[in-house]
Structures are given as structure tokens and as C-alpha cells.
Design an enzyme around this catalytic site. Structure first.
Site, PDB file in Angstrom:
ATOM      1  N   GLU A 417      34.427  -3.505  24.143  1.00  0.00           N
ATOM      2  CA  GLU A 417      34.941  -3.486  25.517  1.00  0.00           C
ATOM      3  C   GLU A 417      34.836  -4.858  26.173  1.00  0.00           C
ATOM      4  OE1 GLU A 417      36.586  -0.945  26.166  1.00  0.00           O
ATOM      5  OE2 GLU A 417      35.794   0.282  24.545  1.00  0.00           O
ATOM      6  N   TYR A 505      43.698   0.629  15.982  1.00  0.00           N
ATOM      7  CA  TYR A 505      42.333   0.094  15.985  1.00  0.00           C
ATOM      8  C   TYR A 505      41.927  -0.427  14.606  1.00  0.00           C
ATOM      9  CZ  TYR A 505      41.580   2.189  20.607  1.00  0.00           C
ATOM     10  OH  TYR A 505      41.652   2.504  21.940  1.00  0.00           O
TER      11      TYR A 505
END
Length: 992
Positions: A417, A505
């Protein structure tokens, strides 16, 4: 026109005139009704009236000098003014997924007022109101405006302008708004104007709106109920990515349309408010009932897309620290903060920011970072600029988390993140088709960050375990999707949500890693620095990234590529699947072909004819060789030939950095097998792992014989790396094998074969568990792999495994404070129930009732299904449907019971007698899932028919064909497994 037909219906002229008059009257009546009903689709200027909306939010800063025209809101989730699919409208830009390029947003003044009050959260919804003023620049003359809006009631709309370039004054004109309507399919609000906006001019759209906040929906605004300090409390938070901002406020909800935001939140005084930027000030206001509310304003954001707008309203505590002048705060339940649960995350967050700042030579631009831990958050974590949102299970450490992979998980997700602050927030993809530009690179840099702070971290093996293994198992030609898609391939908003998958991802990260490997890390980072600096606060496409890599490659002479970076990498991002590289070590001939699930002999039946430009890093006899390229379907590499010497061998794909699988001719596999049996340590761990995984995958899909893969396992008595054992066991001891009651021929042979080889690694880790389990804390690979080792040893009947399970289970039931080591807890609980009585089962039920963490409840749910007593399992199913303790989805219980050896028959019988109760609560889809589980062992058409007949009265008509097709697929798979198992059994007889 030709003559009339001889047949037909004829009327006189008078009757025809009468019918025409009646038809006209009917049309007039329909027009009147449509106009009245049209308030649901359009709002005419005559409907607009001036005046405030009761209990509505005050105007954003700078707009309080006058009220906007308003109309009454609808009190439903369906927005007022929605043009539903049943309403006809002419084709237009509202039928397109992408916004027309007529307006560019520059700035939002956004005010939101959710009606969240303490102790008033029994309802599944609560209301909110808001106002937004959007400054836009017009790029093309238009008298029609489109922006996104979903499930919002628009209460007023006004367009002001053109705006002067200087300070705002009262002389700004208004552009008449003749009509406001909604195109629901593509989620647009449409404003029909009475005048044309002029290119180059700036305007301000002023909108007030209202909507509903749903409990636990976790899209747009949502609220959650949780327990803190012994009390039930509520919080409100947001999730705007990818397209949920439009359900919170009308906006230009595309990632390229960046703007600055001034955000104001009105909230109850007992709560605090957080947003992307630091708090600027607070004031108070009273609603129409005299209740006091707090108005919190925040500083202006940098240019950012709407999907990064974030807010939270909560009664939380926090811990904080400062890193290079930036304040970092972690917010969580007061109990969690008091217990120190946020300390680990707080201590690593600042250093991660600093590492990435130094790596990219770009400072983090915001003055603060808030990270908030929600009791539950389905998205795991979200990178909102300045306000990161996490599920608390992925951010907070519990006292009993010491012997778990929790520290590593928190480190991975925080690194991911925080990586987004550069990849995604600072530089945003132009549209969602290139979402891998942020998710793939954020996933890749997780490993670089952790490796920097822990140099002993086994980066290659962990990347395989966390990333590569999963995506290679799912990615294959013809069926899977490409990483980067064409924008024109998207036709519905829902398709954007589907992009958040393994290909974005895991494959994205794998391709970034491959790119780094053939360029080298310095060139790779230099190109990314250039890319990030050039597109800061802006957007980029995949070609922009390739251009910056090419610039850096062109500026040096050491790295020579066979084609431009774009030509190489576009093959990997625009094509689905990946290649199998096959090397003939006798001739040096190498070829590539697409990887298929279940390769067929007649390859012409398949239509995937793409090739890749493949970087081949390789080793020969343990020595790293120079990079070569396979830039066509086949090629000869004489240097890869091997001699007859037992010491001569070749392995392709150094460190598994290439995104492909590797196959060899029979001689090549034989050479590797011999080396493993002679001196396995001569082959690096990552390549022992690679050979096992590639060989089993290729054998299951008809590229090599299963015997080739099994031959590689003969040396395993000398294998002391648990991650290699993990690769063996997940490929060899599959769920299908464990649950197949017909494997009685293979089981005793497999038991003897594996236990002879497994005993050494078992003794190593069982001793650690008994004597010093804390030693596992920093061994991430052991924490990942130990459960499979323990589970297999017990399944094979290793007495020491069963005894250790009994010891740990008994110690825990007698003294629950003595936690079972987390990596093996599920296995220990299962065997404790399997070899216990109703007393042990009831103990777990009682523990379940007292647990609040979902993860622990799931473990207990699974363990209770392990009983071998039919009456206990039947009672379990009764509890699932009728009793109070099970507050989660009861069909999950039936599914886990159906997967057990005894339970599949119990579930089938239970459904006969209780289907009405199950179907009323969960519908037929839950039945379909159960049907697939129960049908796991079918191998004949007769069994399919019998199963369908059994469930026929419970299935809806449209499901029957789908179910039969799925059962046919299961049957074919089972037949394939049966043939495979027969060959494995024959091999085991020869080698046991």
C-alpha cells in the site's frame, strides 16, 4: 406500393376516422402519463424552485452566498431521476462506458454529511446528504454535460460561468439547466443546458444530493458495527476504488481525470473525522431538530483521481510517530491501541516510506499519513492518499500472533500500500485497462522492501510461494486474460471490478520481476525514476512506461536487447497465458509453445499461435551463464548441449525470474534426477523447487509423463528444505487424492514411499514444535509450509504426528491459554475432533461461541466437520440451519462437512429432509455448490444422472444444463485422475 392482399381486415372510411381519433386520444393520454412519470427520468425547468432542503448539508466553502434551486429527493436507493433500461432514449454518449472529453475537472469543493449518531445503528442503512462544487474547463462546445452518479438523489443543480481567471466575484453568470436526467446503465447524470459552454472557459457545477449508507456493503460509503471496551459502537468509512466514488458524490469518476479536493465532513461531536489531508479547522452547526453537529474541514489535496478520495468517521484512539517530518498515525479500536496491537505496524511504516523515497528519489508529498484499522474490510487494504484503510487482522498484532506469519503479512501489505503512494497515487494509470501499472509494481516492490530490512529474507523462494506458484496454476492459453487489455474491450462498469485478480497482481509482479532480471536492477530502477518523475501528479499508459525503459537502455551499452523494450514486453502483457520452453540437451535445440491445461496431441485444434520474446537466464553445472534470447518459435543453442558425463547438467530460468515453465527432453530430466540423487545441494533451493513444480504441472497437462515427475522425488530423504517439501506435497498429496475413497490401492504404497523419505524433515520440525516453537517466528517459509507437512504426516498415519496432535489438543483443552502453534492449529483441531468424542466436539462449539475473530471461528468451523461420528455431523448440520450460535453463512458448514470422508453422505441425507429450510434462506446456488462437492467422486454418466435426479426437484430450470455440464467436467477430470493414479500406483510398486 403494391395492391393489397386478398386477405385482410377492412374498415370503412368513417370507422377509420373514428379509430384514428381514438388513437390520437390514447397517444395524448400516454404523453401526459409519461410526462408525470417522467419526473423519475427527467426534471423540467418548471419543476425547479428555490429554497433550502430541510436538514441538508450547508454549502461548501465559498458557495454560501446563495441557495441552489432544489427539488424533493426520493427516499429510495434508486435515484430520483433515474432513466431505467425500460425508458426509451435516443442513442448518445450516455451509452458509452467512457465519459465524453467535453469537460476536464480542475477542483472539487466537497461536503458530506452522513447521519451517523451514537447508539442509533439498528437500521441496515442511514442517510447522508452532500454538496459538491466542481470547477471544470470546457474543451469542446457543448450544451449537454455528463458526469457519473449512481444511487444518488439529485436535489439541485446549477452551472455558473464562465468564471474569470481572477478572484471570485458576484458577477459570475449562470447557464440555465433545462433538464436533469440519469442514464442508469452507464451510471451517468446528464444535464441539458439552455446555452452552450465555450471551449477554453471555466465553469462551476453546483450540485446538492442525498443517498443511503449501507451497513457492511463496503462500496462507496459504508458503516460497520463492532465491539470496543465492552460496548457496541459504529464507524463509517469509504471505499471509492474502482468506481464507487460516483455513489458518494456526482463526479468525473475516471482515473485520468485528476483534480484537487477541498473536503468537509459534518459528523456527530462524539466522533472524529479523518480524510486524505490534515484537519484545517472545526466549527458547529445545528440541524432542524436543534441537534449540534461538528463541521470538520481539511486542507486541499494534491491532484488525484476520485478513487483516492477517502474519509472515516469513528471513535478511535491512535498512536503516532514522525518520519522525516511526516506525521504517521495508526488508528484502531481503543482496546487495540491500549494493548499495543498497533506498535509493530507503526514501527515499520516510517522506514518503509523512507526506503521508497530514497529508492525513487521522490519525496512523499503529503504532510501526514493516517492508517486506520477497520474491524472488517473486505478489500483487505486500500492505498488512499493520506488515509490508508486496512482490515485490522492485516495491520494489528495480537499477543498470540508471535508464532505466526502475521509480521510478514503485515510487512507485505504495508509495503504494497505504501508502494502505491508512488505507483497509482503519484502516477496513475490513464484507465483501468492498465491497472497492472500500479498493482503489479506495488506487488513487486513488496519483496524489495522486506529484503532491504531483512537481508536473510529468501526473496526468490518467497516470491515463488506467494506470487508465482498461484498465478502459474491459473494462467493458460485460450481461457485466461491478458494483463493489459484494450479499452474498447470494455462495455460495462462491472468488468472493471473483475480486473482485481491474479493476473493484475501476481502476473503483473512477475512480469516486472522478469523485466528487472534481464535489464539488471540499476537500469530497472533508473527507468522507473524517470517514469515517476515525468508523470508525477499525472497519468500514464503502458507505452509511456516502455518508452522510459527504452530511453535508459539506449543511454548505456552493457545491456543489449534483441528488440525494443515495447516489442518484448507487449508480447507478455497483451497475450494471455505463458510459454513452455523445451530444451533438448543432446542437440541444444530449444522451442516454445503456449501452455495449455490438458495439452492435446492434435495441436492444430487450438488457435493460440502467439510466440513470446523469451529471456533465458540459465546455469550449467552450477555456474551462471550469459543471457540468451529465444525470439522465435525455435532456435539452436550449441552451448546448452551436455556430454555423457554424470556431472554435466543444465537448468533454464535462473532463480525462476522468467514467467514460463521449463521442460527438457528425457536426457535432460534424467541428468537432473541423477544430480539430485548424487548431491542435491549442488542445485540451488529455488531450482529444486522449480523442477518439482514444473515437472508435476507439465505431467498433469500431458507435456511429460507422470513418471518423470515422480523420479525427481526419489532423493527426498536428503531434502531438508521445507519449502521444497511443500512443493512436493501440494502436487502429490492433492485434495482429490485425500478425499478419494477409491485410492485404497495407492494409499499403502504412497504411505510407505513418503514416510521413508519424510521422517527426517518431520523429526527436525517436530522437535522444534516440542522444544522451542518460538524459533519458527522468523522462518517465514516454515510458517507457510509447516501445515502441509504436518497434515500429510498425520494423514499417512505417522504415529508421532498423531501423538503430537493428541498432546497439543489435550494441553489446549485443559488449559486454553496454552495456544496450539498457529501454523498447525487447524490440523491439530481436526485430529482432536476426529479421534475424540462428543465431549471434544462440544468443547470446540463452546470456544466458537466465545470467539469474535473471524479467522478463529473459521478454524473451529472446519475442525468440527472432522468428526467421524455420523450423529455428531448430523447434529452439526441441524445447528447450522436452526440454532443460534452460527451467525455466519450456514451453507459454508454444509460445504466443509460435505468435503469430509463421512460427511458427504450425511449432507446428502440431510438435504433430502431439510432442503426447504436451506433453500428459503440461501437459494439454489448453495445447493449447486454442494452438488459439485458431493459429486467430486463421480466417474460415469449414470452417476451424473442419479445425482441430477436426486437434486432435480430442488434445481431451477435454467440451472439444470449448467449443472450437468459442470458435472460432466468433474467426471472427465475424475476419469483423468483415475488413469493418472493407476500409473502412479504402478510406479510406486516398482519404487517402494
Amino acid at each position: 406500393m403494391g395492391p393489397p392482399s386478398s386477405s385482410g381486415f377492412y374498415v370503412s372510411r368513417a370507422v377509420a376516422l373514428l379509430l384514428a381519433a381514438l388513437a390520437a386520444a390514447l397517444l395524448l393520454a400516454l404523453a401526459v402519463l409519461a410526462a408525470l412519470y417522467g419526473r423519475c427520468a427527467r426534471v423540467q425547468p418548471s419543476d425547479l424552485h428555490h429554497g433550502g432542503v430541510p436538514d441538508a448539508a450547508s454549502s461548501p466553502r465559498g458557495t454560501q452566498e446563495e441557495q441552489l434551486p432544489t427539488w424533493p429527493p426520493r427516499p429510495t436507493r434508486e435515484p430520483a431521476g433515474t432513466a431505467t433500461p425500460g425508458h426509451w432514449r435516443p442513442p448518445g454518449p450516455w451509452d458509452q462506458l467512457r465519459l465524453p472529453p467535453w469537460l476536464v475537472p480542475l477542483h472539487y469543493e466537497l461536503e458530506l454529511w452522513p447521519r451517523l449518531r451514537p447508539n442509533e445503528f439498528q437500521s441496515p442503512t442511514l442517510s447522508f446528504t452532500g454538496r459538491v462544487n466542481i470547477t471544470v474547463r470546457c474543451t469542446a462546445a457543448t450544451a449537454r454535460l455528463l458526469l457519473h452518479s449512481l444511487f444518488l438523489d439529485c436535489e439541485s443543480a446549477e452551472v455558473r460561468g464562465p468564471l474569470s481567471s481572477g478572484p471570485r466575484d458576484g458577477a459570475v453568470g449562470r447557464v440555465p439547466v433545462d433538464d436533469v436526467w440519469f442514464a442508469f446503465d452507464m451510471q451517468y447524470m446528464v444535464l441539458e443546458l439552455g446555452a452552450t459552454l465555450q471551449p477554453g472557459s471555466r465553469y462551476e457545477l453546483q450540485l446538492s444530493f442525498s443517498g443511503l449508507v449501507y451497513r457492511d456493503l463496503r462500496e462507496g460509503l459504508f458503516f460497520s458495527i463492532y465491539t470496543d471496551q465492552g460496548e457496541r459502537r459504529a464507524l463509517l468509512a469509504s471505499q471509492m476504488e474502482p468506481t464507487f466514488a460516483r455513489s458518494v458524490f456526482p463526479c468525473f469518476d475516471e482515473p485520468a481525470l485528476k483534480a484537487t479536493f477541498n473536503i468537509t465532513i459534518i459528523h456527530h461531536p462524539s466522533y472524529g473525522a479523518l480524510s486524505n489531508m490534515p484537519k484545517l479547522g472545526q466549527s458547529e452547526k445545528r440541524d432542524v431538530n436543534g441537534s449540534v453537529w461538528t463541521i470538520t474541514t481539511f486542507s486541499t489535496t494534491p491532484h488525484m483521481p476520485t478513487y483516492l478520495v477517502a474519509l472515516a468517521i469513528c471513535d478511535y484512539d491512535h498512536v503516532s510517530r514522525t518520519e522525516r517530518g511526516q506525521e504517521i498515525r495508526i488508528w484502531a479500536r481503543k482496546d487495540a491501541i491500549a494493548n499495543g496491537n498497533a506498535a509493530f505496524a507503526l514501527n515499520i511504516t516510517g522506514p518503509i516510506f523512507s526506503f521508497l523515497e530514497d529508492l525513487f528519489n521522490i519525496s512523499y508529498p503529503l504532510p501526514k499519513t493516517d492508517i486506520i484499522a477497520l474491524p472488517t474490510f473486505d478489500n483487505s487494504a486500500m492505498e488512499n492518499w493520506g488515509l490508508l484503510i486496512f482490515d485490522e487482522s492485516l495491520l494489528l498484532m495480537q499477543p498470540n500472533d508471535q508464532v505466526t506469519d502475521k509480521k510478514a503479512v503485515i510487512s507485505f501489505i504495508l509495503s504494497h500500500e505504501i508502494g502505491h503512494q508512488w505507483f497509482g497515487n503519484l502516477v496513475t494509470m490513464n484507465w483501468w485497462n492498465d491497472i497492472w501499472l500500479k498493482e503489479g509494481f506495488a506487488s513487486y516492490f513488496e519483496f524489495g522492501v522486506i529484503n532491504y530490512f531483512n537481508p536473510k529474507f529468501r526473496r526468490n523462494e518467497v516470491f515463488f510461494s506467494n506470487i508465482l506458484h498461484h498465478v502459474l496454476s491459473e494462467d493458460h492459453a485460450l481461457v485466461s486474460r491478458a494483463v493489459s487489455l484494450k479499452v474498447e474491450n470494455f462495455t460495462e462498469t462491472s468488468e472493471i471490478n473483475e480486473l482485481f485478480d491474479l493476473f493484475t497482481y501476481n502476473k503483473g509482479a512477475s512480469l516486472a520481476r522478469m523485466l528487472s532480471s534481464f535489464l539488471n536492477e540499476n537500469v530497472f530502477i533508473s527507468a522507473l525514476k524517470s517514469y515517476l518523475k515525468t508523470f508525477s501528479y499525472s497519468t500514464a499508459e503502458q507505452d509511456d512506461l516502455w518508452r522510459h525503459f527504452q530511453m535508459v537502455v539506449d543511454d548505456q551499452s552493457k545491456i543489449l536487447l534483441p528488440a525494443p523494450v515495447k516489442s518484448i514486453m507487449d508480447r507478455w502483457t497483451h497475450q494471455s497465458g505463458f510459454p513452455v520452453i523445451t530444451l533438448n540437451v543432446s542437440t541444444g535445440a530449444m522451442k516454445q509453445e503456449p501452455f495449455y491445461l490438458g495439452k492435446v496431441k492434435n495441436q492444430t485444434l487450438l488457435t493460440h499461435n502467439d510466440t513470446w520474446i523469451v529471456p533465458i537466464l540459465w546455469i550449467k553445472n552450477g555456474i551462471t551463464q550469459s543471457l540468451v534470447w529465444l525470439d522465435k518459435s525455435s532456435k539452436i543453442f550449441p552451448e546448452m548441449q551436455v556430454s555423457d558425463s554424470d556431472h554435466d547438467w543444465v537448468i533454464l530460468n535462473l532463480n525462476m525470474t522468467g514467467y514460463y515453465r521449463v521442460n527438457y527432453d528425457k536426457v535432460g530430466w534424467k541428468k537432473l534426477k541423477q544430480q539430485l540423487e548424487k548431491d542435491p545441494k549442488a542445485i540451488p533451493v529455488i531450482h529444486r523447487l522449480q523442477m518439482i513444480d514444473d515437472a508435476f504441472s507439465l505431467s498433469k497437462n500431458n507435456y511429460v509423463e507422470i513418471e518423470t515427475a515422480l523420479d525427481l522425488t526419489k532423493y527426498l530423504a536428503e531434502e531438508d528444505e521445507i519449502i521444497v517439501w511443500y512443493a512436493v506435497l501440494v502436487n502429490l498429496v492433492t485434495k482429490d487424492l485425500v478425499f478419494d475413497v477409491n485410492n485404497y490401492d495407492m494409499y499403502p504404497l504412497l504411505k510407505k514411499y513418503l514416510l521413508k523419505r519424510l521422517i527426517s524433515i518431520w523429526n527436525m520440525y517436530s522437535t522444534v514444535i516440542r522444544e522451542n516453537v518460538a524459533a519458527l517466528q522468523d522462518d517465514y517459509l516454515a510458517l507457510v509450509a509447516l501445515e502441509k507437512l504436518f497434515e500429510t504426516a498425520c494423514w499417512l498415519g505417522l504415529e508421532d504426528c498423531l501423538q503430537l496432535s493428541r498432546e497439543l489438543f489435550k494441553n489446549w483443552t485443559n488449559h486454553p491459554e496454552n495456544e496450539i502453534p498457529y501454523p498447525i492449529k487447524s490440523v491439530v483441531l481436526c485430529y482432536g475432533v476426529a479421534f475424540g468424542s462428543d465431549e471434544e466436539w462440544d468443547f470446540l462449539l463452546n470456544m466458537y461461541s466465545n470467539k469474535t475473530k473471524e479467522e478463529e471461528r473459521i478454524q473451529l468451523t472446519y475442525a468440527m466437520s472432522c468428526s467421524k461420528d455420523p450423529w455428531i455431523l448430523h447434529r452439526y448440520l441441524e445447528y447450522a440451519v436452526t440454532a443460534a450460535p452460527f451467525t455466519f453463512n450456514e451453507t459454508n458448514i454444509m460445504e466443509v462437512v460435505a468435503e469430509s470422508e463421512v460427511g458427504r453422505y450425511i449432507v446428502k441425507d440431510f438435504l433430502i429432509n431439510n432442503w426447504q429450510a436451506v433453500s428459503e434462506r440461501y437459494g439454489t446456488q448453495s445447493l449447486v455448490n454442494l452438488m459439485y462437492i458431493i459429486g467430486r467422486t463421480i466417474s460415469t454418466d449414470l452417476q451424473i444422472t442419479e445425482l441430477q435426479q436426486f437434486f432435480s426437484n430442488m434445481l431451477e430450470e435454467h440451472q439444470k444444463l449448467t449443472v450437468r455440464a459442470k458435472l460432466q467436467t468433474i467426471k472427465n477430470k475424475n476419469l483423468g485422475n483415475k488413469k493418472l493414479n493407476a500409473r502412479m500406483t504402478a510406479w510406486l510398486r516398482k519404487n517402494t
